[in-house]
Design an enzyme around this catalytic site. Structure first.
Site, PDB file in Angstrom:
ATOM      1  N   GLU A 108      21.240  -5.669 -21.508  1.00 19.06           N
ATOM      2  CA  GLU A 108      21.722  -6.996 -21.951  1.00 19.06           C
ATOM      3  C   GLU A 108      20.756  -7.727 -22.815  1.00 19.06           C
ATOM      4  O   GLU A 108      20.703  -9.062 -22.912  1.00 19.06           O
ATOM      5  CB  GLU A 108      22.370  -7.874 -20.818  1.00 19.06           C
ATOM      6  CG  GLU A 108      23.498  -7.552 -20.156  1.00 19.06           C
ATOM      7  CD  GLU A 108      24.461  -8.110 -19.216  1.00 19.06           C
ATOM      8  OE1 GLU A 108      24.574  -9.558 -19.655  1.00 19.06           O
ATOM      9  OE2 GLU A 108      25.164  -7.575 -18.520  1.00 19.06           O
ATOM     10  N   GLY A 117       0.820  -1.147   0.156  1.00 20.00           N
ATOM     11  CA  GLY A 117      -0.031   0.086  -0.128  1.00 20.00           C
ATOM     12  C   GLY A 117       0.926   1.154  -0.073  1.00 20.00           C
ATOM     13  O   GLY A 117       1.831   1.226  -0.581  1.00 20.00           O
TER      14      GLY A 117
HETATM   15  N1  COS Z   1      27.239 -16.818 -29.717  1.00 17.98           N
HETATM   16  C1  COS Z   1      27.918 -16.926 -31.108  1.00 17.98           C
HETATM   17  N2  COS Z   1      27.574 -16.671 -31.998  1.00 17.98           N
HETATM   18  C2  COS Z   1      26.179 -15.905 -32.271  1.00 17.98           C
HETATM   19  C3  COS Z   1      25.456 -15.760 -31.173  1.00 17.98           C
HETATM   20  C4  COS Z   1      26.083 -16.214 -29.989  1.00 17.98           C
HETATM   21  N3  COS Z   1      24.962 -16.376 -28.959  1.00 17.98           N
HETATM   22  N4  COS Z   1      24.488 -15.110 -31.480  1.00 17.98           N
HETATM   23  C5  COS Z   1      24.489 -14.944 -32.908  1.00 17.98           C
HETATM   24  N5  COS Z   1      25.646 -15.571 -33.356  1.00 17.98           N
HETATM   25  C6  COS Z   1      26.324 -15.508 -34.846  1.00 17.98           C
HETATM   26  C7  COS Z   1      25.445 -16.047 -35.643  1.00 17.98           C
HETATM   27  O1  COS Z   1      25.757 -17.435 -35.575  1.00 17.98           O
HETATM   28  C8  COS Z   1      25.618 -15.332 -36.870  1.00 17.98           C
HETATM   29  O2  COS Z   1      27.019 -15.910 -37.344  1.00 17.98           O
HETATM   30  P1  COS Z   1      27.331 -16.332 -38.956  1.00 17.98           P
HETATM   31  O3  COS Z   1      27.500 -14.968 -39.675  1.00 17.98           O
HETATM   32  O4  COS Z   1      28.739 -17.259 -39.021  1.00 17.98           O
HETATM   33  O5  COS Z   1      26.089 -16.910 -39.404  1.00 17.98           O
HETATM   34  C9  COS Z   1      26.240 -13.877 -36.492  1.00 17.98           C
HETATM   35  O6  COS Z   1      26.411 -14.095 -35.090  1.00 17.98           O
HETATM   36  C10 COS Z   1      24.874 -12.930 -36.631  1.00 17.98           C
HETATM   37  O7  COS Z   1      23.807 -13.384 -36.219  1.00 17.98           O
HETATM   38  P2  COS Z   1      22.313 -12.976 -36.332  1.00 17.98           P
HETATM   39  O8  COS Z   1      21.915 -13.155 -37.985  1.00 17.98           O
HETATM   40  O9  COS Z   1      21.484 -13.543 -35.607  1.00 17.98           O
HETATM   41  O10 COS Z   1      22.400 -11.358 -36.121  1.00 17.98           O
HETATM   42  P3  COS Z   1      21.387  -9.946 -36.009  1.00 17.98           P
HETATM   43  O11 COS Z   1      22.014  -8.791 -36.361  1.00 17.98           O
HETATM   44  O12 COS Z   1      20.260 -10.492 -36.476  1.00 17.98           O
HETATM   45  O13 COS Z   1      21.014  -9.890 -34.251  1.00 17.98           O
HETATM   46  C11 COS Z   1      20.213 -10.326 -32.315  1.00 17.98           C
HETATM   47  C12 COS Z   1      20.648 -10.887 -33.451  1.00 17.98           C
HETATM   48  C13 COS Z   1      18.989  -9.289 -32.413  1.00 17.98           C
HETATM   49  C14 COS Z   1      19.762 -11.464 -31.341  1.00 17.98           C
HETATM   50  C15 COS Z   1      21.323  -9.432 -31.655  1.00 17.98           C
HETATM   51  O14 COS Z   1      22.053  -8.217 -32.156  1.00 17.98           O
HETATM   52  C16 COS Z   1      21.230  -9.035 -30.231  1.00 17.98           C
HETATM   53  O15 COS Z   1      21.552  -9.996 -29.377  1.00 17.98           O
HETATM   54  N6  COS Z   1      20.863  -7.774 -29.911  1.00 17.98           N
HETATM   55  C17 COS Z   1      20.831  -7.275 -28.809  1.00 17.98           C
HETATM   56  C18 COS Z   1      21.904  -6.615 -28.231  1.00 17.98           C
HETATM   57  C19 COS Z   1      22.008  -6.501 -26.815  1.00 17.98           C
HETATM   58  O16 COS Z   1      21.796  -7.320 -26.006  1.00 17.98           O
HETATM   59  N7  COS Z   1      22.424  -5.105 -26.287  1.00 17.98           N
HETATM   60  C20 COS Z   1      22.728  -5.001 -25.060  1.00 17.98           C
HETATM   61  C21 COS Z   1      24.209  -4.410 -24.816  1.00 17.98           C
HETATM   62  S1  COS Z   1      24.947  -4.642 -23.404  1.00 17.98           S
HETATM   63  S2  COS Z   1      23.890  -3.966 -22.143  1.00 17.98           S
END
Ligand code: COS
Length: 389
Positions: free
Chosen positions: A368, A344
């Protein structure tokens, strides 16, 4: 999964609980009000072996398993999200990342000094125009003919950014400009005490995590030697994502701690507060709130511990970590909101700690990788592998 904890896991849980309750919780309100975390806490965490976490003893680490590390974050999260956030960035995002991707020379140069708290680390990915879309960063690394680099760009929301001595900085390398966006990204270990690097607090006052150090860092033609590349040119996006797999698990475990503290505060308030002539805990609506809070806490806990346990088995945990982060932070947000309501008017003031939990937990849902991003990671994987279990 074995639900019995072994001797080491019980040890780390008890060390972290004792430190969190007897040192951190005592000053959590003061830290929230002054906006500062005393650096003496860093030395104390180092002495207890917490900062060395899962790293090998040869590098100053404590060789705890990932489940034990989740207990550490959970216990710190129960006491103060700013302190838990400090350690998640330092030990998980930065140290575990250097341990995975670093050369032997990089590991021995930085990790022992980070485990003993002499060198604090931060992780510099986010920029004004690159938050969720991490591959769109604009910070640029220019390679010279001699193989060295110059870094120019601006990073924001960097936790530990003003107190850190080193940062893992992500930049796009000019020599890779014909590649896809994410394939240009390269990670560097940057020493921050350089005159070409400007650091300042983020403007404005934040909703929660008020004792966290959130910085803006500006690089202008900052020279970097070739031995500072982490993980190889063009591998920076993978370095960044794999570091986030460590960090997100730490955030999810921290959310368990906040959720537990909300429940503890509500149980004690429900037992002591009287209205309509009886304890409010005797009313079924209050009991319903407590039961839901407990059931969702147990579900979050199982998801977080599952991801940590899988990591200890050497299994891939990207999806399980995103599920844990998504579910545990959302559940804790709901619990914190219900906790304020249950208290409350008292819950609306900092006379009781639930007000701080409510402000802090929102950050965990965002940093993150927001809940939206975790859902993208989960959905992409189940679409790719429809039978995923
Ligand atoms: N570990 C290792 N490699 C990874 C991975 C992981 N967890 N996630 C993705 N990859 C690799 C993929 O395999 C891909 O590799 P290849 O080019 O060899 O195929 C590459 O990275 C690109 O991956 P993807 O196509 O999924 O990239 P996107 O640009 O679509 O991004 C998201 C994916 C949206 C998931 C990513 O940009 C993300 O996590 N964004 C949030 C960022 C964040 O958390 N910011 C906070 C900052 S810290 S406070």
């Amino acid at each position: 999964m074995d639900f019995n904890l072994n001797k080491d896991q019980l040890h780390w849980q008890s060390v972290a609980r004792d430190f969190a309750q007897n040192r951190v919780a005592q000053i959590a309100r003061e830290m929230d009000e002054t906006g500062e975390m005393p650096l003496s806490l860093v030395s104390e965490m180092a002495e207890l072996g917490l900062l060395g976490s899962t790293l090998p003893k040869s590098l100053g680490g404590s060789e705890m398993d990932n489940l034990s590390l989740a207990f550490v974050y959970e216990e710190l999260g129960r006491a103060c999200s700013s302190v838990r956030g400090f350690m998640t960035v330092h030990s998980s995002l930065v140290m575990q990342c250097i341990n995975t991707w670093g050369t032997d020379e990089q590991k021995s140069r930085y990790l022992p000094a980070m485990a003993n708290g002499e060198v604090i680390g931060c992780y510099a990915l986010t920029e004004p125009e690159a938050g969720s879309d991490a591959a769109s960063i604009q910070t640029a690394a220019k390679k010279s003919r001699l193989g060295n680099y110059e870094l120019t760009g601006e990073k924001i929301w960097i936790t530990n950014g003003n107190i850190a001595r080193i940062a893992i900085v992500f930049a796009k390398l000019d020599t890779l400009s014909d590649k896809k966006h994410h394939e240009q990204v390269t990670a560097f270990i940057v020493r921050l005490n350089h005159p070409e690097i400007k650091r300042m607090r983020m403007p404005g006052e934040e909703l929660g995590h008020r004792a966290s150090d959130h910085a803006k860092i500006i690089f202008r033609d900052t020279p970097l030697s070739s031995d500072l590349v982490l993980g190889g040119e063009g591998n920076g996006f993978k370095v960044a994502m794999s570091a986030l797999d460590h960090g997100r698990l730490g955030v999810a475990a921290g959310a368990l701690g906040v959720h537990q503290s909300c429940l503890d505060a509500c149980v004690s308030f429900a037992n002591e507060r009287k209205q309509f002539g009886k304890r409010i805990g005797d009313f079924e609506m209050i009991q319903s709130t407590l039961a839901e809070m407990k059931a969702s806490l147990d579900a979050s806990r199982l998801l977080v511990y599952r991801a940590a346990w899988m990591k200890d088995q050497g299994l891939p945990t990207k999806v399980e970590t995103s599920i844990a982060k998504y579910f545990a932070t959302e559940a804790a947000c709901k619990a914190a909101s219900e906790a304020v309501l249950l208290h409350g008017g008292r819950g609306y003031s900092n006379e009781y700690p639930v007000e701080r939990y409510y402000r802090d937990i929102k950050g965990l849902q965002i940093y993150e990788g927001t809940s939206h991003i975790q859902k993208i990671v989960i959905a992409r994987e189940i679409l790719r592998e429809p039978g995923l279990r």
